[in-house]
Design an enzyme around this catalytic site. Structure first.
Site, PDB file in Angstrom:
ATOM      1  N   THR A 105       0.814  -1.087   0.026  1.00 55.22           N
ATOM      2  CA  THR A 105      -0.078  -0.024  -0.091  1.00 55.22           C
ATOM      3  C   THR A 105       0.924   1.384  -0.087  1.00 55.22           C
ATOM      4  O   THR A 105       1.571   1.613   0.974  1.00 55.22           O
ATOM      5  CB  THR A 105      -1.130  -0.059   1.477  1.00 55.22           C
ATOM      6  OG1 THR A 105      -1.911  -1.011   0.942  1.00 55.22           O
ATOM      7  CG2 THR A 105      -1.782   1.245   1.370  1.00 55.22           C
ATOM      8  N   LYS A 133      -7.862   3.026  -3.307  1.00 52.89           N
ATOM      9  CA  LYS A 133      -7.721   2.563  -1.873  1.00 52.89           C
ATOM     10  C   LYS A 133      -8.007   3.679  -0.939  1.00 52.89           C
ATOM     11  O   LYS A 133      -8.508   3.604   0.107  1.00 52.89           O
ATOM     12  CB  LYS A 133      -6.051   2.004  -1.687  1.00 52.89           C
ATOM     13  CG  LYS A 133      -6.291   0.729  -0.591  1.00 52.89           C
ATOM     14  CD  LYS A 133      -4.967   0.015  -0.561  1.00 52.89           C
ATOM     15  CE  LYS A 133      -4.960  -0.637   0.926  1.00 52.89           C
ATOM     16  NZ  LYS A 133      -5.923  -0.897   1.864  1.00 52.89           N
ATOM     17  N   LYS A 176      -3.891   9.607   8.240  1.00 53.44           N
ATOM     18  CA  LYS A 176      -3.057   9.993   7.068  1.00 53.44           C
ATOM     19  C   LYS A 176      -3.829   9.549   5.571  1.00 53.44           C
ATOM     20  O   LYS A 176      -3.766  10.335   4.648  1.00 53.44           O
ATOM     21  CB  LYS A 176      -1.895   9.126   7.008  1.00 53.44           C
ATOM     22  CG  LYS A 176      -0.814   9.559   5.932  1.00 53.44           C
ATOM     23  CD  LYS A 176       0.278   8.535   5.717  1.00 53.44           C
ATOM     24  CE  LYS A 176      -0.352   7.060   5.189  1.00 53.44           C
ATOM     25  NZ  LYS A 176       0.520   6.061   5.184  1.00 53.44           N
TER      26      LYS A 176
END
Lengths: 292, 292, 292, 292
Positions: free
Chosen positions: A95, A170, A236
């Protein structure tokens, strides 16, 4: 089929094992090489460096901790770049943000290799069960070639177009997840403060019931937040999603409010707990809040 | 078992029919009496007034459009109050606010009757399939007596304690639902504006997938909002939930942001569409919003 | 005193003129050199390049349009860097972000020069009247040397410490300004929609009355937003301020809500109007928003 | 001119004294009659009951603590209603909601009297200095008659139309004030957390500087919130203003965010401090909030 596999953390180890069990010939590498031992016992070969793995494999899959690790494995001495070339592919399932993906993509394709970013939804259990959701983007030809591996690793895979789309998708999903977590925490708090049973609230969600509420709800009632997805990472992702929205002038007041709540939680030192720990700043703790 | 049933709208008709099919002897009433005909054909008796229904029934269930209808049926001439007495029960399954429930409860219990509020989650289809979720509160003895009927009408029922808790629990759930709808709309909008496939976003929700997103998402992509739960009612519920939070000093910034978005939608005349029409004010319509 | 002055836009021209009138010997430069003519008529010398100006001046002041212009003037051929050296100072009064300031600071000090960032509050009128507020940060010695010039240009100057603080202070002030503009627009809208006189609202602000409301309010009532500070720049400043808050884990839900409103306005193509144009998305335009 | 004055709290006492000094003949009443003594020494008469005051006065001014006090003085035994009649006026300068004003208005006018609501902006000091701002609404004829008194009590008075408008205007102003307080607190917090001087921030507000920031800012930096306007009252006004907005479908996301912050403060037991105490929940207290 010869595939390489870089990164044998919790996720990567489970994924590599699934490939081996399904008959792939897998060459593995991990920064701490001793971690390769478990896989070797199940039939894997071992490479001394990422480059060594790439040299032996038609395509190489990476599953690394974060953007820095993803960059190192490619660019450092003994890294992927030294052996990638025409006819070989590199699939980064870590990721990372779109910028990191784009940087890796440029380097790989400059050498004639093919690149795919392929971040996943799902954590330890789905990885073990081959039930991940795979969000691939980049070179379509490599995606098609990797489908047999993806079929082993996940229950679904999507091809989303050009590099960066996987990372961005995502972010969007995680943003909605973060807003939902706040909405849920507010509901739990309101139920509790209004003299209603929080457990009944959990049982009573009807059309909005979903696996996340089911999994996290009972622990939240107990003020328990064992870290599955750390709050600081969730915050984040919300920040990055809001920045993506800013680029495209998408006004998202609910996500913005949720982001500020996560930020408040972070400021109180809850960043390393699970992101459900935002409940700590939502729930009512005082005893003097009656309306006057 | 003799039960009464007041109110044969979309929901009530389906529920009364299920009771008949399960062997209950049901006496029905509806303000427009001709609507009773369909039930009579399935074996129901008909009462000329609510009072007449109550006089013939051990307990009487009501499923009415709104608080005003719920009050009228009890307090008007020929209303429930004229015949309710010790040994009889009254179960209001309409969706009303806690104040309305408390007012009805007081009147019924003053006459010696037993009262239960029992609002439901679920609309037409679950009503027809006997798959409602029932949130009962009030007289526990009446709840126990009504369980055979609740087992026919719903897949689950909860007893939530004192009158008002049923109404409040429904508010809490609807508040979370409203925040989630906004979060979802923001995600859809961000996906679309970032060049991602909105359909893939829908397919990719993993642990946050839920029946509401699945049902409404495809229509929202088409800017279609056929009214199942009108936006103005959703916004009213959010307002009431926030007021409940205010009483108990529960700070709920995400619900507040969602409420303002619904209010904006209402101000643009979208109040009679489905509450998913909030998407109209979230999605980006302009073409000149690039970041500078 | 010999000072240089780079950039003769609306602000810069007025400032340079004030210096001349107060007896400074000023060498001016502007990218379009013909713009220097007006100043020469008032006694200024002209430099062919920024470097030429620096070579003749004890210290040089710059007042440029944006970060790109601020960087070019320093780094390009004929730029400030070619002549800056020990004993000379460079004072950038342009509004730029902290990163740009830091980059310029590093280059200047590497050559032995002294650097000060000194962004200002106030636009055309205060510049002409020598009534700016000056937020200086960087080399204290240069600040002290420049005080005679600052006394001419502004009514107040502050020394804020190390480079970056000037830029950040301006962000913080602009963030509060943006939230206040939204609060004000909401109040105006609520007054209007509640049948109250908007003009009386303006007259009635008591302890919260301030020059911004007084200046912009009457125009906003007329839906007039002549660009003094463009909305897209205000929104950019809010984004940067929120990012600064994120770095320091400061949760700022009101600023976040205001930012989303500005973003919505941007998405509707209002970015080039004055930032008070956020009123267009706050005020109620529909006619069908009555509460039900 | 004979006027009555009911209520000699901090505000009322100062106001009645100003009337006396300007030559009005004033009959005063206070629930604790002994408080009348100070005024009697300055030449006032005393009434034993509100009714007694009304019987002696052309019009009677009231300045009471809250809606309950405002209602009691009119409706209780010995209250205003017993003597109000054609040719007499009643002016309620207390801060009450529109509903309370409307109730009093109806009772007074049913007796043939004239009514004016006239809430004020400003607290102790402006009351003493005759510098209040007066927001009158109701009977225009009575407003005209009262102008000589208003000229003594305030620096400005407005006639806002029908009863309720005065109360609503005050809500709108207080709502903007509450949002501004939050915006200001966020700015102070961001300045502090970013290593900037909070004092310089206060000095540097330029066009957004206003008396409220100037008065409260230095105390807030010291975490000092001596109650001038209690936070719980501010939050109540924001709730009522948002409710007014809801009636008229005005979406006000910034006010909503500010309201939730005040609510959070209330839940932490800060309701009796000054409303600037919302700073306690905005400012960063943790030490572990660094971005990761």
């Amino acid at each position: 089929m010869d595939v390489g596999f870089l990164g044998l953390g919790i996720m990567g180890k489970a994924m590599a094992l699934n490939l081996l069990r399904s008959g792939f010939r897998v060459t593995v590498w991990n920064r701490t090489l001793s971690k390769c031992q478990g896989l070797v016992e199940h039939g894997a070969s071992m490479g001394e460096t990422p480059a060594a793995v790439v040299s032996k494999s038609k395509y190489t899959i990476a599953m690394l901790a974060d953007p820095n690790a993803a960059l190192s494995v490619v660019f450092e001495k003994g890294g992927v770049l030294e052996q990638i070339c025409e006819g070989k592919g590199y699939i980064d399932m870590s990721t990372v943000d779109a910028d990191t993906s784009l940087k890796i993509n440029e380097a790989i394709t400059n050498k004639g290799g093919k690149f795919l970013e392929a971040p996943v939804s799902g954590s330890k259990k789905p990885a073990e069960d081959g039930q991940l959701i795979i969000l691939a983007a980049g070179e379509k030809e490599l995606y098609d070639a990797a489908i047999p591996a993806f079929d082993v690793l996940g229950k679904k895979s999507f091809f989303l177009g050009s590099v960066g789309n996987g990372a961005n998708m995502k972010l969007v999903v995680n943003m909605v997840m973060g807003s939902m977590m706040n909405a849920f925490s507010e509901g739990l708090s309101l139920a509790g403060s209004s003299g209603l049973s929080q457990q009944t609230f959990l049982d009573d969600l009807g059309a909005i019931a979903n696996p996340m509420f089911k999994l996290k709800g009972p622990a939240m009632i107990q003020s328990s937040y064992p870290p599955a997805f750390p709050l600081k990472h969730q915050q984040k992702d919300m920040r990055l999603a809001l920045a993506l929205g800013d680029e495209n002038a998408v006004s998202m007041p609910v996500a913005a409010a949720a982001n500020e709540a996560f930020k408040k939680a972070r400021s109180l030192g809850l960043g390393d707990l699970d992101f459900s720990a935002v409940h700590e700043i939502v729930k009512v703790t005082g005893s003097s809040g009656e309306a006057k």
